[in-house]
Design a protein around this motif. Sequence first.
Motif, PDB file in Angstrom:
ATOM      1  N   ASP A 162      20.006 113.720 -53.590  1.00  0.00           N
ATOM      2  CA  ASP A 162      19.083 112.692 -54.102  1.00  0.00           C
ATOM      3  C   ASP A 162      17.810 113.324 -54.636  1.00  0.00           C
ATOM      4  O   ASP A 162      17.293 112.934 -55.700  1.00  0.00           O
ATOM      5  CB  ASP A 162      18.750 111.707 -52.978  1.00  0.00           C
ATOM      6  CG  ASP A 162      19.946 110.864 -52.587  1.00  0.00           C
ATOM      7  OD1 ASP A 162      20.883 110.760 -53.435  1.00  0.00           O
ATOM      8  OD2 ASP A 162      19.963 110.321 -51.475  1.00  0.00           O
ATOM      9  N   ARG A 163      17.298 114.319 -53.890  1.00  0.00           N
ATOM     10  CA  ARG A 163      16.073 114.977 -54.353  1.00  0.00           C
ATOM     11  C   ARG A 163      16.309 115.710 -55.685  1.00  0.00           C
ATOM     12  O   ARG A 163      15.480 115.659 -56.592  1.00  0.00           O
ATOM     13  CB  ARG A 163      15.590 115.940 -53.273  1.00  0.00           C
ATOM     14  CG  ARG A 163      14.236 116.581 -53.599  1.00  0.00           C
ATOM     15  CD  ARG A 163      13.700 117.419 -52.459  1.00  0.00           C
ATOM     16  NE  ARG A 163      14.612 118.495 -52.110  1.00  0.00           N
ATOM     17  CZ  ARG A 163      15.290 118.551 -50.978  1.00  0.00           C
ATOM     18  NH1 ARG A 163      15.213 117.561 -50.106  1.00  0.00           N
ATOM     19  NH2 ARG A 163      16.067 119.576 -50.723  1.00  0.00           N
ATOM     20  N   GLU A 164      17.418 116.383 -55.775  1.00  0.00           N
ATOM     21  CA  GLU A 164      17.723 117.094 -57.022  1.00  0.00           C
ATOM     22  C   GLU A 164      17.932 116.120 -58.188  1.00  0.00           C
ATOM     23  O   GLU A 164      17.568 116.420 -59.323  1.00  0.00           O
ATOM     24  CB  GLU A 164      18.962 117.959 -56.818  1.00  0.00           C
ATOM     25  CG  GLU A 164      18.721 119.146 -55.906  1.00  0.00           C
ATOM     26  CD  GLU A 164      20.001 119.924 -55.657  1.00  0.00           C
ATOM     27  OE1 GLU A 164      21.064 119.435 -56.120  1.00  0.00           O
ATOM     28  OE2 GLU A 164      19.932 120.988 -55.038  1.00  0.00           O
ATOM     29  N   MET A 165      18.511 114.933 -57.863  1.00  0.00           N
ATOM     30  CA  MET A 165      18.713 113.930 -58.917  1.00  0.00           C
ATOM     31  C   MET A 165      17.386 113.416 -59.451  1.00  0.00           C
ATOM     32  O   MET A 165      17.209 113.251 -60.648  1.00  0.00           O
ATOM     33  CB  MET A 165      19.558 112.772 -58.388  1.00  0.00           C
ATOM     34  CG  MET A 165      21.025 113.130 -58.174  1.00  0.00           C
ATOM     35  SD  MET A 165      21.982 111.766 -57.511  1.00  0.00           S
ATOM     36  CE  MET A 165      21.783 110.579 -58.822  1.00  0.00           C
ATOM     37  N   ARG A 166      16.398 113.177 -58.477  1.00  0.00           N
ATOM     38  CA  ARG A 166      15.084 112.708 -58.956  1.00  0.00           C
ATOM     39  C   ARG A 166      14.425 113.788 -59.823  1.00  0.00           C
ATOM     40  O   ARG A 166      13.827 113.491 -60.864  1.00  0.00           O
ATOM     41  CB  ARG A 166      14.193 112.379 -57.761  1.00  0.00           C
ATOM     42  CG  ARG A 166      14.673 111.216 -56.924  1.00  0.00           C
ATOM     43  CD  ARG A 166      13.589 110.811 -55.931  1.00  0.00           C
ATOM     44  NE  ARG A 166      14.129 109.893 -54.950  1.00  0.00           N
ATOM     45  CZ  ARG A 166      14.512 110.241 -53.726  1.00  0.00           C
ATOM     46  NH1 ARG A 166      14.413 111.508 -53.346  1.00  0.00           N
ATOM     47  NH2 ARG A 166      14.987 109.344 -52.882  1.00  0.00           N
ATOM     48  N   ALA A 167      14.514 115.040 -59.355  1.00  0.00           N
ATOM     49  CA  ALA A 167      13.932 116.130 -60.169  1.00  0.00           C
ATOM     50  C   ALA A 167      14.623 116.240 -61.533  1.00  0.00           C
ATOM     51  O   ALA A 167      13.978 116.443 -62.571  1.00  0.00           O
ATOM     52  CB  ALA A 167      14.031 117.443 -59.400  1.00  0.00           C
ATOM     53  N   ALA A 168      15.938 116.059 -61.511  1.00  0.00           N
ATOM     54  CA  ALA A 168      16.667 116.148 -62.782  1.00  0.00           C
ATOM     55  C   ALA A 168      16.283 115.024 -63.725  1.00  0.00           C
ATOM     56  O   ALA A 168      16.170 115.220 -64.945  1.00  0.00           O
ATOM     57  CB  ALA A 168      18.169 116.119 -62.508  1.00  0.00           C
ATOM     58  N   GLU A 172      13.360 113.458 -63.823  1.00  0.00           N
ATOM     59  CA  GLU A 172      12.024 113.744 -64.372  1.00  0.00           C
ATOM     60  C   GLU A 172      12.110 114.810 -65.471  1.00  0.00           C
ATOM     61  O   GLU A 172      11.472 114.699 -66.526  1.00  0.00           O
ATOM     62  CB  GLU A 172      11.106 114.194 -63.234  1.00  0.00           C
ATOM     63  CG  GLU A 172       9.673 114.427 -63.699  1.00  0.00           C
ATOM     64  CD  GLU A 172       8.766 114.803 -62.543  1.00  0.00           C
ATOM     65  OE1 GLU A 172       7.599 115.126 -62.819  1.00  0.00           O
ATOM     66  OE2 GLU A 172       9.223 114.794 -61.384  1.00  0.00           O
ATOM     67  N   ILE A 173      12.892 115.831 -65.211  1.00  0.00           N
ATOM     68  CA  ILE A 173      13.053 116.878 -66.223  1.00  0.00           C
ATOM     69  C   ILE A 173      13.698 116.311 -67.490  1.00  0.00           C
ATOM     70  O   ILE A 173      13.312 116.655 -68.621  1.00  0.00           O
ATOM     71  CB  ILE A 173      13.889 118.036 -65.650  1.00  0.00           C
ATOM     72  CG1 ILE A 173      13.099 118.755 -64.549  1.00  0.00           C
ATOM     73  CG2 ILE A 173      14.265 119.021 -66.748  1.00  0.00           C
ATOM     74  CD1 ILE A 173      13.907 119.806 -63.809  1.00  0.00           C
ATOM     75  N   THR A 174      14.681 115.415 -67.278  1.00  0.00           N
ATOM     76  CA  THR A 174      15.354 114.818 -68.440  1.00  0.00           C
ATOM     77  C   THR A 174      14.396 114.000 -69.287  1.00  0.00           C
ATOM     78  O   THR A 174      14.422 114.042 -70.530  1.00  0.00           O
ATOM     79  CB  THR A 174      16.517 113.935 -67.967  1.00  0.00           C
ATOM     80  OG1 THR A 174      17.431 114.739 -67.217  1.00  0.00           O
ATOM     81  CG2 THR A 174      17.238 113.315 -69.140  1.00  0.00           C
ATOM     82  N   ILE A 175      13.513 113.226 -68.593  1.00  0.00           N
ATOM     83  CA  ILE A 175      12.540 112.407 -69.331  1.00  0.00           C
ATOM     84  C   ILE A 175      11.610 113.293 -70.148  1.00  0.00           C
ATOM     85  O   ILE A 175      11.332 113.044 -71.339  1.00  0.00           O
ATOM     86  CB  ILE A 175      11.757 111.507 -68.355  1.00  0.00           C
ATOM     87  CG1 ILE A 175      12.697 110.454 -67.747  1.00  0.00           C
ATOM     88  CG2 ILE A 175      10.589 110.832 -69.059  1.00  0.00           C
ATOM     89  CD1 ILE A 175      12.054 109.633 -66.645  1.00  0.00           C
ATOM     90  N   GLN A 176      11.093 114.350 -69.493  1.00  0.00           N
ATOM     91  CA  GLN A 176      10.177 115.234 -70.209  1.00  0.00           C
ATOM     92  C   GLN A 176      10.888 115.919 -71.402  1.00  0.00           C
ATOM     93  O   GLN A 176      10.319 116.075 -72.478  1.00  0.00           O
ATOM     94  CB  GLN A 176       9.628 116.289 -69.241  1.00  0.00           C
ATOM     95  CG  GLN A 176       8.708 115.711 -68.156  1.00  0.00           C
ATOM     96  CD  GLN A 176       8.274 116.761 -67.167  1.00  0.00           C
ATOM     97  OE1 GLN A 176       8.691 117.922 -67.260  1.00  0.00           O
ATOM     98  NE2 GLN A 176       7.426 116.364 -66.209  1.00  0.00           N
ATOM     99  N   ARG A 177      12.135 116.315 -71.154  1.00  0.00           N
ATOM    100  CA  ARG A 177      12.886 116.961 -72.236  1.00  0.00           C
ATOM    101  C   ARG A 177      13.135 115.991 -73.390  1.00  0.00           C
ATOM    102  O   ARG A 177      13.055 116.357 -74.562  1.00  0.00           O
ATOM    103  CB  ARG A 177      14.216 117.475 -71.695  1.00  0.00           C
ATOM    104  CG  ARG A 177      15.029 118.266 -72.714  1.00  0.00           C
ATOM    105  CD  ARG A 177      16.287 118.765 -72.071  1.00  0.00           C
ATOM    106  NE  ARG A 177      15.972 119.651 -70.968  1.00  0.00           N
ATOM    107  CZ  ARG A 177      16.876 120.071 -70.073  1.00  0.00           C
ATOM    108  NH1 ARG A 177      18.128 119.652 -70.143  1.00  0.00           N
ATOM    109  NH2 ARG A 177      16.523 120.911 -69.107  1.00  0.00           N
ATOM    110  N   THR A 178      13.413 114.723 -73.039  1.00  0.00           N
ATOM    111  CA  THR A 178      13.643 113.715 -74.083  1.00  0.00           C
ATOM    112  C   THR A 178      12.399 113.496 -74.911  1.00  0.00           C
ATOM    113  O   THR A 178      12.454 113.406 -76.154  1.00  0.00           O
ATOM    114  CB  THR A 178      14.108 112.406 -73.448  1.00  0.00           C
ATOM    115  OG1 THR A 178      15.300 112.639 -72.699  1.00  0.00           O
ATOM    116  CG2 THR A 178      14.370 111.351 -74.517  1.00  0.00           C
TER     117      THR A 178
END
Length: 784
Positions: A344-350, A352-358
């Motif tokens: 779950d923690r890795e999913m939240r980090a992923a 956030e990273i996805t949003i920033q990358r988008t």
Amino acid sequence: MTDPTPLDPPAYGSVPRTAQRMLTSGRLARRFALVSLMLGVLIAILIGASLYVVSSRHLARQHHANVEANASLAARQTEGLLNTLVTTVRELADNSMLATALVDSAGKETYLIPFLGSFNHIASVPVALVFTDFEGEPIADNGRHADPLAIAPADMAWLRAAIAAGKPAARVVQQGDTQFLLAAEMLIYSRTMSPEGALLYKVPLDFLVLHPEAELLYAGQAPKPPPPDMMAVTVPLTVPERLATLGLTLRLEAPETPTLALLSWMLPAYGMVGLAALLAIYIGSRAVGNHMTRSLRELERLAGAIASDGFTGQRAEVRGNDEVSALARGFNAMLDHIAGIQRDREMRAAEEITIQRTLAERAEQARAEAESARNETERSRQEAVMALMVAERANAAKTHFLAAASHDLRQPVQSLVLLTSALAIRLGDHPAASLVGSIEASMDALCRLLDAILDISKLDAGTVSPNVQAVSLGTIFARLEDEYRLRAAEKGVAFRSVPTGVTLNADAALLERIIRNLVENALRYTDHGRILLGCRHARGVLRIQVYDTGIGIPPEHLERIFHEFYQVSNPTRDRGKGLGLGLAIVDRLARLLGYRVHVASRPNKGSCFTLEIPAPVLAAIEAPSTPAPAEQAPEPGRGTALVIDDDPLVREGLTLLIEDFGWRVTAADSAGHALRLLSGQDRPPDLVIADYRLEAGATGLQAIQAVEVALRGRGFAVPTSVVLTGDTAPQRIADAEASGYRILHKPIAAKEVAQLLSDAVLERTGTEGGRKTGSRRNPVILPG
């Protein structure tokens, strides 16, 4: 656990055990590659055999087509040699030197033998020539006395029979193993129309065939059957009428099938392609097999890492939707129960990273789109500039081509016009005068085409200046109706103009030329129905309309009908349907006068051409009732003329024609030559005619000025001066018009020459008061 049931022997048949082990054991990638390779070998054999059969047949068809094409090419070359040979001998028979030898035998060997000796070869073909009198007795030859081209006694006997028949003849003779073309041209005396001599020529047939495998056959000659495995192609020859009775054909023999050298490359090529394909199949199969088993190998490594190091969040990669992927998904489901919180923690980090990358990708995409838009705008601007430059170069090239072609055509046409006119004057009531009339009619048609091109060039050169005055439109309508009503009735078309009292400020000649061209166009493409000419007012604009019920114009052609030489319904360039320049002249004249011309049309229904004149209409004026004086033929009188032209045919034609009018002529090819001839004369010329373009870059304007300076220095008056030009380049026309001399454009007819002589006499005697030498110009655009 029981032993597995052994496979029945028939399941494998006779497959070797080694092959069985290769297909059932070992790594999956290697097994997959071997199976693919076996299938590839089978497919390669089938495809290779099919390609070999198709290629062989295609090569055979291509070989037959090449043989026929070579035969046709060799036939055209032979036809060209025969046409050149017959034309050269026919022109030689018409040579004045031979005619002189018939009536004057003194010293004929002195000039005839070298003259005929210059014709040892015609178009690189050896030829024997014999010039005889009306009894067939030799007068001279070209020196061909050695075998095999020597003229035999039998040849001379045949010539006497041909002279007795009184017309050209030809035959094929056999001497030993060589065949010769033997032909004779008659020397016809113009008064008695009977042969006064003959020109016998003899040519070996082998020299008329340029292809080494071809031969000439004539009517009555049985062709030899082709050897085995050979094919023969026979092409009939199109020859001059004098040789038509020979029935000449060209026969070419070639192998029936392509040579083995052509086919020998096919099997090695197919073999190389097959080996390359099999190698590619094997390498590709190994790569595909490795790719397909990569997930299994990764699962194996992942399981080993978890067993040795424990679970640290490893995941099995899932590729595709096959059985291996299902196994990976089950393996991952098993790991989900171990690392729920960490996942779950890795999913939240992923996330956030996805949003920033988008967001970053969107910003980069917006920047790229803006840069692309700027580049596209700049590219469009550059393309527009390049398109404009290309269009300007194309227009300049077209103008240069028309000018060069028109000048090169006008020189020989001018020679033909002048020589034909001189011939017509000298023939008088001779029976051949009707043929000269037919020649003059054909020359008139060619002159009309050149004059139309000249009109286009003058408009492009900007030398046309409108002469604006009050013009009665009704007078123009009535004159056109009187002129075209009978012509239209001959085609079964009714032509009518609507009377009008409109008067406007315009150039009468140019306005009538526009309306006349529109009426001519309507009459040319209307075979039934009617043609109506009229005008109407609309919000300060006068509209002159020509309506017809002709064939109409398809919509896709409406924008191009005002281009030069463009005709919608004349693909065969029928001269009776015009030249394709009438509407181009209409468009240029309309733009010159500030008018607008457009067309509305429906195919098979008719067309309506409209000329819009944004000019205020004046009060009606009374048309003059006095009839125009009838045009009278000019009276050249007597005088002397100086002709300066570097073209010998034009110079000779002008000289003969002017002398036929009773004038004395001095002819020169340059300004220096003219000055030398004038220095020995006591009387100055009454008329100077100079070609605009002389040799070595000199011009007729410079030649006339040099003559005027020389005559003034001797105290003589300046004669009437005229410049002839065949140039239609806009810049050349502008330069000539600015010279101040009278300009005439080639070709000029006999009546124009007579008018020049008459004008020169009038200016010499002073009967045309106030007219100054060199101030007269011909009209820029003729009104019709």
